[in-house]
Design a protein around this motif. Structure first.
Motif, PDB file in Angstrom:
ATOM      1  N   GLY A   1      -1.380 133.187 115.894  1.00 40.45           N
ATOM      2  CA  GLY A   1      -1.719 132.222 114.857  1.00 40.45           C
ATOM      3  C   GLY A   1      -0.509 131.859 114.027  1.00 40.45           C
ATOM      4  N   ILE A   2      -0.752 131.060 113.012  1.00 42.71           N
ATOM      5  CA  ILE A   2       0.334 130.669 112.122  1.00 42.71           C
ATOM      6  C   ILE A   2       0.268 131.519 110.863  1.00 42.71           C
ATOM      7  N   GLY A   3       1.309 131.442 110.063  1.00 43.16           N
ATOM      8  CA  GLY A   3       1.314 132.144 108.797  1.00 43.16           C
ATOM      9  C   GLY A   3       1.975 133.501 108.889  1.00 43.16           C
ATOM     10  N   GLY A   4       2.174 134.104 107.729  1.00 39.20           N
ATOM     11  CA  GLY A   4       2.884 135.376 107.651  1.00 39.20           C
ATOM     12  C   GLY A   4       1.993 136.550 108.010  1.00 39.20           C
ATOM     13  N   ASN A   5       2.204 137.101 109.175  1.00 40.09           N
ATOM     14  CA  ASN A   5       1.427 138.261 109.604  1.00 40.09           C
ATOM     15  C   ASN A   5       2.196 139.562 109.471  1.00 40.09           C
TER      16      ASN A   5
ATOM     17  N   PRO B   1       0.447 134.508  99.980  1.00 36.51           N
ATOM     18  CA  PRO B   1       0.998 134.975  98.704  1.00 36.51           C
ATOM     19  C   PRO B   1       0.130 136.024  98.021  1.00 36.51           C
ATOM     20  N   LYS B   2      -1.178 135.931  98.208  1.00 40.06           N
ATOM     21  CA  LYS B   2      -2.090 136.877  97.555  1.00 40.06           C
ATOM     22  C   LYS B   2      -1.795 138.302  97.986  1.00 40.06           C
ATOM     23  N   ARG B   3      -1.364 138.490  99.239  1.00 35.48           N
ATOM     24  CA  ARG B   3      -1.025 139.837  99.701  1.00 35.48           C
ATOM     25  C   ARG B   3       0.114 140.419  98.862  1.00 35.48           C
TER      26      ARG B   3
ATOM     27  N   PHE C   1      -9.040 130.134 106.454  1.00 35.16           N
ATOM     28  CA  PHE C   1      -9.106 131.557 106.131  1.00 35.16           C
ATOM     29  C   PHE C   1     -10.166 131.949 105.103  1.00 35.16           C
ATOM     30  N   GLN C   2     -10.639 130.998 104.312  1.00 36.86           N
ATOM     31  CA  GLN C   2     -11.532 131.362 103.211  1.00 36.86           C
ATOM     32  C   GLN C   2     -12.899 130.699 103.291  1.00 36.86           C
ATOM     33  N   GLY C   3     -13.152 129.942 104.338  1.00 40.21           N
ATOM     34  CA  GLY C   3     -14.456 129.308 104.481  1.00 40.21           C
ATOM     35  C   GLY C   3     -14.756 128.279 103.416  1.00 40.21           C
ATOM     36  N   HIS C   4     -13.722 127.572 102.958  1.00 37.95           N
ATOM     37  CA  HIS C   4     -13.909 126.543 101.930  1.00 37.95           C
ATOM     38  C   HIS C   4     -14.978 125.535 102.375  1.00 37.95           C
ATOM     39  N   PRO C   5     -15.817 125.046 101.439  1.00 31.98           N
ATOM     40  CA  PRO C   5     -16.879 124.104 101.814  1.00 31.98           C
ATOM     41  C   PRO C   5     -16.389 122.863 102.567  1.00 31.98           C
TER      42      PRO C   5
ATOM     43  N   GLY D   1      -4.281 142.305 109.279  1.00 26.80           N
ATOM     44  CA  GLY D   1      -5.517 143.074 109.223  1.00 26.80           C
ATOM     45  C   GLY D   1      -6.544 142.507 108.274  1.00 26.80           C
ATOM     46  N   LYS D   2      -6.103 141.709 107.305  1.00 26.74           N
ATOM     47  CA  LYS D   2      -7.022 141.140 106.333  1.00 26.74           C
ATOM     48  C   LYS D   2      -7.530 139.774 106.796  1.00 26.74           C
ATOM     49  N   ARG D   3      -6.631 138.872 107.094  1.00 24.48           N
ATOM     50  CA  ARG D   3      -7.050 137.510 107.450  1.00 24.48           C
ATOM     51  C   ARG D   3      -7.450 137.388 108.916  1.00 24.48           C
ATOM     52  N   LEU D   4      -6.967 138.330 109.750  1.00 20.45           N
ATOM     53  CA  LEU D   4      -7.266 138.339 111.177  1.00 20.45           C
ATOM     54  C   LEU D   4      -6.999 136.973 111.806  1.00 20.45           C
ATOM     55  N   PHE D   5      -8.023 136.315 112.340  1.00 23.46           N
ATOM     56  CA  PHE D   5      -7.827 135.077 113.101  1.00 23.46           C
ATOM     57  C   PHE D   5      -8.476 133.879 112.414  1.00 23.46           C
TER      58      PHE D   5
END
Length: 352
Positions: free
Chosen positions: A61-65, A261-263, A9-13, A170-174
Motif C-alpha cells: 500500500g501507500i503511506g508510511g508503514n 502523523p497521528k502515530r 483508513f478511517q471510513g469517512h462518510p 499494524g494499526k492501519r493495516l490495509f
C-alpha cells in the motif's frame, strides 16, 4: 490528513460517494498491474539480475508503514557483519540535477528526497536514487557494494530480487482493502504470500491470522532514547529532555509530514510529552519557514527525523527531532530477526 486518506483508513462518510466513483479506475489499475506482473513472469518483459544480492523493503500500500526504520536496521546489522551495503531508492519528490544521483555530504532534501538523505546521514553508506533502479544498482556495484537494499521497491519488478520484506502497519493495516484509487493498495493482500518475510509495525490482531504463512512474521516497534537539536546537532537523552522541558506540566508542540502523523503524536504522548499544538502535514511535505510560523518559539517544537532533514536551512533554536530505531519482539515471532539477518548475509557468499 487529506479527505481521500480519511476515506481509505478511517471510513469517512464520503466513502459512500467516492469509493463507487473510483472503483472503475481501481479495476483498470488492477488489470494493468496484473498483466504487467504476468509479463515479467512469462519473460515477455525482462527482469534484470544484478551481480550482487538485492533485498527489497516495501509494502503493498501507500503511506508510511515503517520501511525506512527497517532499512536502517538492516543496514546497521549487515554492516556489523562486515558487508559493504548500498541503498537504492526512487527518491520520491526529489529534484536532483541528474539521475541516477548519488547522495553526498552536500546534498539537501530537495535534491535527494527526504528518506534517502536521512538514510545517508544516519548510516553513511552509499545511497543512489533514480527511477531506473538497474542503473542505480550498477553505480553501487561499481563502488564495491556487496549487497543492495532497495528501499520501497516491491513493485519495481524489472529489478530481480533475492529477498523481499513486506512491511505492514499494524494499526492501519490495509485500509478499506481496495486497490488505488478507491483504496490505498498497490497490490492485493494475496501478494504478501509471495514475500520472504513480513514485518508488522506495531502489535496487531492481523498478525495472528498471518501466522500460517510459510515464512517469518516479525513484530516491530519503534524505540526512542534521545532527541536531537536540529540546528546544532546536540543530542540529549530523552529522560533528561523530559525532566527539563516537561516539568510542571510544561508542554511542547509537534508536527509531522509522514504517512500517519497521528502515530508520531501518539508516540510522543506515550513517552510523557503533553502536546499543546500538534499539526499533521501530507507525507513528504516540502517544508518552508512559513509553514512552521504557526508554532510559537517559546517552547520546544518536536518533529520526526524525516522532517528534520527538510528544516535544517531555517531551523530555529526550539527545533528538535526524535530519531527512532526499529526494535523487534522476539517472543511472538515465527523466527527471530537475527536468523533472518543471517540468511540475508549468507546470500553474499552465494553470489561470490
Amino acid at each position: 490528513m487529506r479527505l481521500i486518506e480519511k476515506v481509505w483508513f478511517q471510513g469517512h462518510p464520503a466513502k459512500w460517494l467516492m469509493v463507487p466513483l473510483l472503483l472503475p479506475l481501481s479495476l483498470v489499475f488492477a488489470l494493468v498491474s496484473f498483466f504487467r506482473r504476468l509479463a515479467y513472469q512469462l519473460g515477455l518483459l525482462e527482469q534484470i539480475n544484478m551481480s550482487v544480492p538485492v533485498v527489497v523493503v516495501g509494502n503493498i500500500g501507500i503511506g508510511g508503514n515503517g520501511k525506512t526504520p527497517v532499512t536502517l536496521y538492516l543496514v546497521e546489522k549487515l554492516l556489523a557483519q562486515g558487508i559493504n551495503v548500498g541503498v537504492v531508492s526512487r527518491g520520491y519528490g526529489s529534484k536532483a540535477p541528474h539521475y541516477p544521483y548519488q547522495v553526498n555530504a552536500t546534498s539537501n532534501a530537495e535534491q535527494a528526497g527526504d528518506e534517502p538523505l536521512l538514510i545517508f546521514q544516519r548510516c553513511g553508506v552509499p545511497v543512489v536514487i533514480g527511477a531506473d533502479r538497474i542503473t542505480a544498482c550498477q553505480r553501487l556495484i561499481e563502488q564495491g557494494c556487496e549487497l543492495i537494499i532497495a528501499d520501497d521497491g516491491l513493485q519495481h519488478y524489472r529489478l530481480a530480487r533475492d529477498f523481499e520484506f513486506v512491511v505492514v502497519d499494524g494499526k492501519r493495516l490495509f485500509g478499506n482493502g481496495f486497490l488505488l484509487p478507491a483504496g490505498p493498495l498497490r497490490e492485493t493482500k494475496r501478494r504478501i504470500k509471495q514475500a520472504d518475510c513480513v514485518i508488522v509495525n506495531g502489535e496487531s490482531v492481523w498478525q495472528k491470522q498471518a501466522l500460517n504463512l510459510n515464512f517469518p512474521v516479525l513484530t516491530m516497534g519503534l524505540k526512542a532514547t534521545k532527541v536531537i537539536h536540529v540546528k546544532s546537532g546536540e543530542s540529549v537523552e530523552l529522560s533528561n529532555f523530559l525532566a527539563k522541558n516537561v516539568a510542571n506540566d510544561k508542554s511542547i508542540n509537534a508536527f509531522a509530514g509522514i504517512g500517519d502523523p497521528k502515530r508520531f503524536f501518539n508516540t510522543l504522548e506515550a513517552l510523557g510529552f503533553t502536546l499543546t499544538l500538534a499539526k499533521g502535514f501530507i507525507d513528504h511535505q516540502a517544508f518552508s519557514a512559513q509553514d512552521l510560523q504557526q508554532f510559537p518559539n517559546d517552547i520546544p517544537l518536536l518533529m520526526t527525523e524525516k522532517d528534520a532533514v527538510k528544516c535544517t536551512d531555517f531551523a530555529q533554536d526550539n527545533y528538535w527531532y526524535l530519531p527512532v530505531d526499529a526494535a523487534f519482539s522476539e517472543n511472538t515471532v515465527t523466527e527471530s530477526i537475527a536468523a533472518v539477518i543471517n540468511s540475508i548475509a549468507a546470500l553474499v557468499s552465494k553470489h561470490n
